[in-house]
Design an enzyme around this catalytic site. Structure first.
Site, PDB file in Angstrom:
ATOM      1  N   ASP A 273       1.234  -0.909   0.203  1.00 25.82           N
ATOM      2  CA  ASP A 273       0.306   0.149   0.074  1.00 25.82           C
ATOM      3  C   ASP A 273       0.511   1.391  -0.015  1.00 25.82           C
ATOM      4  O   ASP A 273       2.389   0.937   0.705  1.00 25.82           O
ATOM      5  CB  ASP A 273      -0.394   0.046   1.174  1.00 25.82           C
TER       6      ASP A 273
ATOM      7  N   ASP B 283      -8.627  -6.797  -0.051  1.00 19.56           N
ATOM      8  CA  ASP B 283      -8.100  -7.321   0.630  1.00 19.56           C
ATOM      9  C   ASP B 283      -8.375  -6.480   1.910  1.00 19.56           C
ATOM     10  O   ASP B 283      -9.284  -5.962   1.703  1.00 19.56           O
ATOM     11  CB  ASP B 283      -6.095  -6.317   1.071  1.00 19.56           C
TER      12      ASP B 283
ATOM     13  N   CYS C 212     -14.805 -27.515   7.119  1.00 17.72           N
ATOM     14  CA  CYS C 212     -13.419 -26.904   6.071  1.00 17.72           C
ATOM     15  C   CYS C 212     -12.276 -28.011   7.032  1.00 17.72           C
ATOM     16  O   CYS C 212     -12.523 -29.295   8.374  1.00 17.72           O
ATOM     17  CB  CYS C 212     -13.125 -25.665   7.898  1.00 17.72           C
TER      18      CYS C 212
ATOM     19  N   CYS D 205      -9.493 -26.965   6.765  1.00 16.56           N
ATOM     20  CA  CYS D 205      -8.310 -26.400   7.377  1.00 16.56           C
ATOM     21  C   CYS D 205      -6.693 -26.758   8.444  1.00 16.56           C
ATOM     22  O   CYS D 205      -7.349 -27.787   9.037  1.00 16.56           O
ATOM     23  CB  CYS D 205      -7.984 -24.873   8.241  1.00 16.56           C
TER      24      CYS D 205
ATOM     25  N   CYS E  16      -8.875 -27.257  11.969  1.00 16.80           N
ATOM     26  CA  CYS E  16     -10.462 -28.011  11.742  1.00 16.80           C
ATOM     27  C   CYS E  16      -9.992 -29.276  12.136  1.00 16.80           C
ATOM     28  O   CYS E  16     -11.378 -30.305  11.763  1.00 16.80           O
ATOM     29  CB  CYS E  16     -11.841 -27.046  10.839  1.00 16.80           C
TER      30      CYS E  16
ATOM     31  N   HIS F 188      -7.401 -19.785  10.666  1.00 18.32           N
ATOM     32  CA  HIS F 188      -8.763 -21.347  10.359  1.00 18.32           C
ATOM     33  C   HIS F 188      -9.450 -19.770   9.394  1.00 18.32           C
ATOM     34  O   HIS F 188      -9.468 -19.951   7.871  1.00 18.32           O
ATOM     35  CB  HIS F 188      -9.505 -21.229  11.476  1.00 18.32           C
TER      36      HIS F 188
END
Length: 376
Positions: free
Chosen positions: A89, A271, A309, A311, A314, A340
């Site tokens: 940025d 974002d 999920c 991930c 999880c 997560h």
């Protein structure tokens, strides 16, 4: 650089080629403001979380440790350990939002550091030089971030100044990219569309900055307090005037529903700090809606945070354990929750891309728009 594979309505499926790898779009950029995701998540963790792009902030890295320090250490890629695309940025938003003492002139902005109060000057050239020192893949142009709401005449004059600053950014980048000592001589430049909530100013400004033939175009100055419907109206007004062969970025947005709605309106890149910030307070985004781990009902709940999920969190941990970590003030709770949520966001964009590939985006949109924002 940007390949548009197909469209469904205004929604776009594409790929953006960069010097540090190809970004499959639509995509979410994971925000590592100071070179790390808040919540003890490193660049190496991001690989496992399906991250494509890391976003770092020019303002914060200029103040600490200093962009010259990062340059001496080989740039952000070597400094953080992330080998994929990095977007920086410009620092404009922070200059205008964090500093109550600032003086805007045509040359740039003089402001007080939020760390120690020392006076700092930043203009288009300074912002681009800092981003060149950081060696990011994509640099954002330095723009004026107006207060919301802003008077019409002020907004119009601000847009004109942002166009002038954008020309200076492009000129400075062209100059720096020709130097043998530049870390990334193929650094890209995105321009930022401004104009507040005035759709006529937005359209006029977009028409002006598209003439500069930049690598990508962002819509800035939204998600700063205006109603979501107003944000969607602005996107709808601007989108037809954005180059169809260039990538489109909606800055600082947003919730999963915001992202779904913006994809449907033709945006490619996003974002937001929300997934990590909310996670650090025990709020998880799941396939069933938003889950608050602080609720007493999870004290003995042995189910994973999200049963749909896969991930790393999880697969291994329970809602009861994460709730215990938060209640005990253990940093691990924040880390797992952030991991997560980032995985959820990146997987959501992956599912959106798959739906666009299969021609079923409208069906996916209709199914998910009510679920994603639901509070469990």
């Amino acid at each position: 650089m940007f390949h548009l594979y197909k469209k469904e309505g205004a929604a776009r499926r594409g790929a953006f080629e960069t010097p540090h790898g190809t970004i499959q779009t639509p995509a979410f950029m994971n925000v590592a403001t100071c070179g790390a995701i808040k919540g003890a998540v490193s660049a190496y963790d991001l690989k496992e979380l399906k991250c494509q792009v890391q976003l770092c902030n020019t303002y914060h890295l200029h103040l600490r440790p200093g962009d010259e320090v990062v340059r001496k250490l080989g740039g952000l890629h070597r400094f953080t350990g992330w080998d994929g695309p990095i977007l920086t940025d410009s620092g404009g938003f922070q200059v205008f939002s964090l500093s109550s003492l600032r003086n805007i002139k045509e040359e740039g902005v003089t402001f007080a550091s939020h760390i120690d109060g020392r006076k700092i000057f930043m203009g288009p050239e300074e912002s681009i030089r800092i981003q060149s020192n950081l060696g990011s893949t994509i640099a954002m142009a330095f723009d004026e971030c107006m207060e919301n709401p802003a008077a019409y005449d002020y907004a119009k004059n601000s847009c004109a100044r942002t166009v002038r600053w954008l020309r200076r950014c492009k000129e400075e980048m062209n100059k720096l990219n020709q130097l043998e000592t530049t870390l990334n001589p193929r650094q890209m430049l995105f321009g930022i569309n401004q104009g507040g909530t005035y759709t006529d100013l937005r359209v006029e400004h977009m028409e002006q900055i598209r003439q500069l033939d930049l690598d990508g175009y962002a819509i800035g100055g939204l998600a700063v307090g205006e109603p979501t419907e107003v944000m969607y109206q602005v996107i709808e007004a601007v989108e037809p005037h954005m180059p169809g062969d260039k990538i489109r970025y909606l800055m600082g947005v947003g919730t999963p529903v915001n992202i779904l709605e913006a994809v449907a309106r033709g945006v490619d890149l996003f974002d937001c700090v929300m997934p990590s910030r909310n996670a650090r307070h025990g709020h998880l985004f799941t396939s069933a809606g938003v889950r608050n781990l602080m609720n007493a009902k999870y004290e003995l709940d042995e189910a994973p945070p999200d049963e749909n999920c896969d991930c790393p969190v999880c697969r291994k941990f329970t809602r009861a354990y994460l709730r215990h970590l938060f209640k005990s003030g253990e940093m691990l709770g924040m880390r797992l929750a952030v991991m997560h949520n980032l995985y959820f966001y990146n997987t959501l964009l992956e599912k959106i891309r798959a739906a666009l590939d299969e021609g079923t985006f409208q069906q996916f949109y209709n199914q998910q728009r009510e679920v994603l924002g639901r509070r469990i």
